[in-house]
Structure formats: C-alpha cells, structure tokens
Design an enzyme around this catalytic site. Structure first.
Site, PDB file in Angstrom:
ATOM      1  CB  SER A 100      87.665  31.583 102.395  1.00 51.02           C
ATOM      2  OG  SER A 100      88.889  32.353 102.533  1.00 51.02           O
ATOM      3  CG  HIS A 154      93.269  35.356 101.182  1.00 55.45           C
ATOM      4  ND1 HIS A 154      92.483  34.385 101.209  1.00 55.45           N
ATOM      5  CD2 HIS A 154      92.484  36.254 101.940  1.00 55.45           C
ATOM      6  CE1 HIS A 154      91.521  34.064 101.817  1.00 55.45           C
ATOM      7  NE2 HIS A 154      91.201  35.660 102.346  1.00 55.45           N
ATOM      8  CE  LYS A 194      85.117  34.798 111.312  1.00 50.46           C
ATOM      9  NZ  LYS A 194      85.949  35.308 110.278  1.00 50.46           N
ATOM     10  NE  ARG A 213      86.343  40.339  99.657  1.00 49.24           N
ATOM     11  CZ  ARG A 213      86.163  39.248 100.539  1.00 49.24           C
ATOM     12  NH1 ARG A 213      86.264  37.940 100.095  1.00 49.24           N
ATOM     13  NH2 ARG A 213      85.993  39.601 101.952  1.00 49.24           N
TER      14      ARG A 213
HETATM   15  P1  ADP Z   1      88.632  37.873 107.992  1.00 50.49           P
HETATM   16  O1  ADP Z   1      87.871  36.755 108.603  1.00 50.49           O
HETATM   17  O2  ADP Z   1      89.538  38.536 108.804  1.00 50.49           O
HETATM   18  O3  ADP Z   1      87.856  38.593 107.042  1.00 50.49           O
HETATM   19  P2  ADP Z   1      89.593  36.685 105.644  1.00 50.49           P
HETATM   20  O4  ADP Z   1      90.553  35.428 105.264  1.00 50.49           O
HETATM   21  O5  ADP Z   1      88.169  36.188 104.932  1.00 50.49           O
HETATM   22  O6  ADP Z   1      89.595  37.054 106.985  1.00 50.49           O
HETATM   23  O7  ADP Z   1      90.412  37.831 104.593  1.00 50.49           O
HETATM   24  C1  ADP Z   1      91.377  38.717 105.181  1.00 50.49           C
HETATM   25  C2  ADP Z   1      91.421  39.893 104.357  1.00 50.49           C
HETATM   26  O8  ADP Z   1      91.561  39.625 102.981  1.00 50.49           O
HETATM   27  C3  ADP Z   1      90.416  40.745 104.526  1.00 50.49           C
HETATM   28  O9  ADP Z   1      90.657  42.017 104.751  1.00 50.49           O
HETATM   29  C4  ADP Z   1      89.465  40.525 103.279  1.00 50.49           C
HETATM   30  O10 ADP Z   1      88.797  41.513 102.921  1.00 50.49           O
HETATM   31  C5  ADP Z   1      90.646  40.161 102.483  1.00 50.49           C
HETATM   32  N1  ADP Z   1      90.077  39.589 101.161  1.00 50.49           N
HETATM   33  C6  ADP Z   1      89.855  38.305 101.138  1.00 50.49           C
HETATM   34  N2  ADP Z   1      89.359  37.744  99.885  1.00 50.49           N
HETATM   35  C7  ADP Z   1      89.866  38.925  99.171  1.00 50.49           C
HETATM   36  C8  ADP Z   1      89.885  39.041  97.686  1.00 50.49           C
HETATM   37  N3  ADP Z   1      89.215  38.263  96.749  1.00 50.49           N
HETATM   38  N4  ADP Z   1      90.573  40.384  96.983  1.00 50.49           N
HETATM   39  C9  ADP Z   1      91.014  41.394  98.056  1.00 50.49           C
HETATM   40  N5  ADP Z   1      90.973  41.004  99.375  1.00 50.49           N
HETATM   41  C10 ADP Z   1      90.432  39.922  99.907  1.00 50.49           C
END
Ligand code: ADP
Length: 157
Positions: free
Chosen positions: A127, A16, A40, A89
């Site tokens: 996460s 992130h 969630k 990803r």
């Molecule tokens: P959500 O529940 O909205 O998917 P996340 O916190 O899991 O929220 O992710 C928020 C954004 O960050 C999403 O677009 C996700 O694809 C992106 N993201 C999460 N991890 C990574 C990573 N390792 N590299 C690039 N983008 C990421």
C-alpha cells in the site's frame, strides 16, 4: 472453516486481492477485517477502506468485509474463526509475521496463522508503494483495482 484476513488495507492492492482470491479456495468463509489502529496515520478512513474492499470483492460470495479494534485473537474468537490468513512477500515480512503469529499463539493456543506466499508479480507491491507512486503522479492502474485508483487520484489531485 472460517479464516480472518486482518490488515490495514490502506488501500487494498492487487497483492491483497490475490491473497483473498486464493484464500476463498482454501476456506469456506473469509473475513477481510480492517484493523482500526488510531496510531497509524491512514490515508483513507476505515469506512472508505471497507467500501473499497467491498467493491472489488463483489464477485466473491464467501467473502465478508468487517472491521475491528483491539486484539486480533479476541476478534477471531468472537467470529468463530481459528485461522488467521496472512501474506508473505520478502524476508522482512517473515520476521514480523512470525513474531506476530507466535504472539497470537501465546494469547490463544487455539489459533493458527496460515501464510500464503505472494504471487511473484506482486512481491514488490505494498500500500505504501502505491501511495508513494501516486503522490508523484505515476501510474497505479496495474497495482490497485479501478475504484481504488480513482479514490487515490482524487486524493492527490
Ligand atoms: P498490516 O498493516 O497488517 O501489515 P497490510 O494491509 O499492509 O496490513 O497487509 C495485510 C497482509 O497482507 C499482511 O500479511 C501482508 O504481508 C499481506 N500483503 C500485503 N501486500 C501483499 C502482497 N503484495 N502480496 C502478498 N501479501 C501481501
């Protein structure tokens, strides 16, 4: 130009953070918006997640941390933002993200979703993976900022 980076960030990872750091180079102002989704089952409260993100983005002056509930496009309108920033990803992200981008377009044609491809060292990182490793006592110091690692260790100890 203002961009919103919405997500759960439960917790924020280096993946992130990488998107945020690259986003600030593209946009004048980036709002990291923690989505409050009661359905969630989050590990950290919304307040805790905001605090965690604030701590590890202190070096980025054009970043604001906020939270929201409800539709992302309504929140974006409220903040005067026409761009939603998201990370990609793997192929499964693409399917989900494209559906979401198209849905948001039907709700507000003025919004654009900008995708940044993950940096290759973070392509596996989520996460959930972090929580899974920590739960079984594995090292997470290479996956999340130090303040977040401390919170997670405290939670599982
Ligand atoms: P959500 O529940 O909205 O998917 P996340 O916190 O899991 O929220 O992710 C928020 C954004 O960050 C999403 O677009 C996700 O694809 C992106 N993201 C999460 N991890 C990574 C990573 N390792 N590299 C690039 N983008 C990421």
């Amino acid at each position: 130009m203002v961009a919103i980076y919405p997500g759960s960030f439960d917790p924020i990872t280096f993946g992130h953070l990488d998107i945020i750091e690259r986003g600030v180079k593209l946009f004048d102002h980036v709002i990291v918006a923690v989505l409050c989704n009661p359905s969630k089952n989050a590990l950290f409260s919304q307040e805790k997640r905001i605090e965690q993100i604030k701590k590890c983005t202190m070096h980025l002056s054009s970043v604001e941390i906020d939270s929201f509930t409800g539709l992302t496009v309504e929140y974006a309108k409220q903040k005067g933002a026409r761009v939603l920033l998201r990370g990609l990803r793997v192929l499964s992200d693409f399917e989900k993200e494209l559906q979401m981008a198209h849905t948001n377009q039907t709700l507000w044609s003025g919004v654009e979703t900008v995708f940044l491809a993950t940096s290759k060292e973070y392509s596996f990182l989520s996460s959930s993976i972090v929580k899974e490793i920590a739960q079984f006592g594995g090292s997470i110091s290479h996956l999340v900022p130090e303040n977040v690692a401390k919170d997670i260790l405290m939670h599982y100890s």
